[in-house]
Design a protein around this motif. Structure first.
Motif, PDB file in Angstrom:
ATOM      1  N   ASN A 166     -18.122 -14.845 -33.882  1.00 16.28           N
ATOM      2  CA  ASN A 166     -19.208 -13.899 -33.596  1.00 16.28           C
ATOM      3  C   ASN A 166     -19.841 -14.155 -32.243  1.00 16.28           C
ATOM      4  OD1 ASN A 166     -18.908 -12.636 -36.066  1.00 16.28           O
ATOM      5  ND2 ASN A 166     -20.343 -14.015 -37.075  1.00 16.28           N
ATOM      6  N   GLY A 167     -20.102 -13.066 -31.547  1.00 13.05           N
ATOM      7  CA  GLY A 167     -20.968 -13.130 -30.381  1.00 13.05           C
ATOM      8  C   GLY A 167     -20.317 -13.404 -29.048  1.00 13.05           C
ATOM      9  N   LEU A 168     -20.904 -12.807 -28.036  1.00 14.81           N
ATOM     10  CA  LEU A 168     -20.541 -13.014 -26.647  1.00 14.81           C
ATOM     11  C   LEU A 168     -21.311 -14.236 -26.177  1.00 14.81           C
ATOM     12  CD1 LEU A 168     -19.011 -11.597 -24.285  1.00 14.81           C
ATOM     13  CD2 LEU A 168     -21.180 -10.515 -23.713  1.00 14.81           C
ATOM     14  N   THR A 169     -20.631 -15.217 -25.600  1.00 12.45           N
ATOM     15  CA  THR A 169     -21.325 -16.424 -25.169  1.00 12.45           C
ATOM     16  C   THR A 169     -21.481 -16.514 -23.663  1.00 12.45           C
ATOM     17  OG1 THR A 169     -19.301 -17.724 -25.069  1.00 12.45           O
ATOM     18  CG2 THR A 169     -20.498 -17.722 -27.161  1.00 12.45           C
ATOM     19  N   ARG A 170     -20.775 -15.671 -22.940  1.00 10.64           N
ATOM     20  CA  ARG A 170     -20.889 -15.663 -21.481  1.00 10.64           C
ATOM     21  C   ARG A 170     -20.360 -14.329 -20.972  1.00 10.64           C
ATOM     22  NH1 ARG A 170     -16.742 -19.422 -18.460  1.00 10.64           N
ATOM     23  NH2 ARG A 170     -16.661 -17.681 -17.072  1.00 10.64           N
ATOM     24  N   ARG A 171     -20.628 -14.048 -19.746  1.00  8.01           N
ATOM     25  CA  ARG A 171     -20.127 -12.828 -19.127  1.00  8.01           C
ATOM     26  C   ARG A 171     -18.631 -12.977 -18.849  1.00  8.01           C
ATOM     27  NH1 ARG A 171     -22.932  -9.369 -14.475  1.00  8.01           N
ATOM     28  NH2 ARG A 171     -21.140  -8.066 -14.032  1.00  8.01           N
ATOM     29  N   SER A 172     -17.886 -11.902 -19.070  1.00  8.10           N
ATOM     30  CA  SER A 172     -16.440 -11.957 -18.832  1.00  8.10           C
ATOM     31  C   SER A 172     -16.145 -12.058 -17.338  1.00  8.10           C
ATOM     32  CB  SER A 172     -15.758 -10.730 -19.431  1.00  8.10           C
ATOM     33  OG  SER A 172     -16.164  -9.562 -18.754  1.00  8.10           O
ATOM     34  N   GLU A 173     -15.062 -12.762 -17.004  1.00  3.23           N
ATOM     35  CA  GLU A 173     -14.616 -12.868 -15.611  1.00  3.23           C
ATOM     36  C   GLU A 173     -13.878 -11.619 -15.167  1.00  3.23           C
ATOM     37  OE1 GLU A 173     -12.039 -16.255 -15.298  1.00  3.23           O
ATOM     38  OE2 GLU A 173     -13.705 -17.665 -15.161  1.00  3.23           O
ATOM     39  N   LEU A 174     -13.248 -10.936 -16.120  1.00  3.36           N
ATOM     40  CA  LEU A 174     -12.366  -9.817 -15.815  1.00  3.36           C
ATOM     41  C   LEU A 174     -12.737  -8.606 -16.673  1.00  3.36           C
ATOM     42  CD1 LEU A 174      -9.006 -11.820 -15.817  1.00  3.36           C
ATOM     43  CD2 LEU A 174     -10.314 -11.084 -13.823  1.00  3.36           C
ATOM     44  N   PRO A 175     -12.310  -7.410 -16.269  1.00  3.19           N
ATOM     45  CA  PRO A 175     -12.513  -6.247 -17.136  1.00  3.19           C
ATOM     46  C   PRO A 175     -11.781  -6.443 -18.465  1.00  3.19           C
ATOM     47  CG  PRO A 175     -11.918  -5.560 -14.911  1.00  3.19           C
ATOM     48  CD  PRO A 175     -11.721  -7.049 -14.979  1.00  3.19           C
TER      49      PRO A 175
END
Length: 165
Positions: free
Chosen positions: A130-139
């Motif tokens: 569950n959950g986004l833990t950081r911003r993605s590096e790529l699309p």
């Protein structure tokens, strides 16, 4: 040198493809990181959310691929696949197992001035946590089988436990 990897891919059967990869591993030197300019280890993560699979847009090739990257010194392909999935998508996965291994032809990269070479790519399927833990590096893209690049559509077909691709 790579006996543990040879043992791991033995679970995928004994096709000509697997035999060739075992031979490359037996004869390979310095395959982790980017030390060997001709042959390197990489690992890919297959992570489903429902009936859809996560993909990234490769920054140089400008095509949709599985989250993946080089296996670095001191890590296993499975650890590399988890790390790359997290870095590239910002998401976290767990509890994976090997479902496929391939030889990938990597084209010349003029941005990095890297010659064309090959990767032995270990592909693992993981469970999404569950959950986004950081911003993605790529699309990042979450695609159905119909939307996915043809090369990856086989992974949607059946439960991946023990299936040879």
């Amino acid at each position: 040198m790579y006996n543990e990897l040879i043992h791991e891919i033995s679970s995928l059967g004994n096709s000509k493809k697997i035999q060739k990869i075992k031979e490359l591993l037996r004869n390979g030197k310095d395959l982790k990181g980017k030390k060997n300019p001709s042959l390197q280890l990489s690992a890919s993560a297959l992570v489903f959310e429902g009936e859809k699979l996560y993909f990234i847009e490769h920054p140089y090739q400008k095509e949709l691929l599985l989250p993946a990257g080089h296996v670095e010194e001191g890590e296993s392909p499975k650890e590399a696949a988890l790390r790359e999935f997290h870095e590239e998508t910002g998401l976290v996965a767990k509890n994976g197992h090997l479902i496929d291994v391939n030889i990938i032809e990597i084209p010349f990269n003029s941005v990095k001035n890297e010659k064309a070479h090959q990767h032995i790519d270990f592909r693992y399927t993981f469970e999404l946590t569950n959950g986004l833990t950081r911003r993605s590096e790529l699309p990042v893209f979450l695609l159905s089988k119909a939307e996915a690049p043809e090369e990856f559509q086989k992974y949607f077909e059946e439960k991946r436990e023990g299936h040879e691709y």
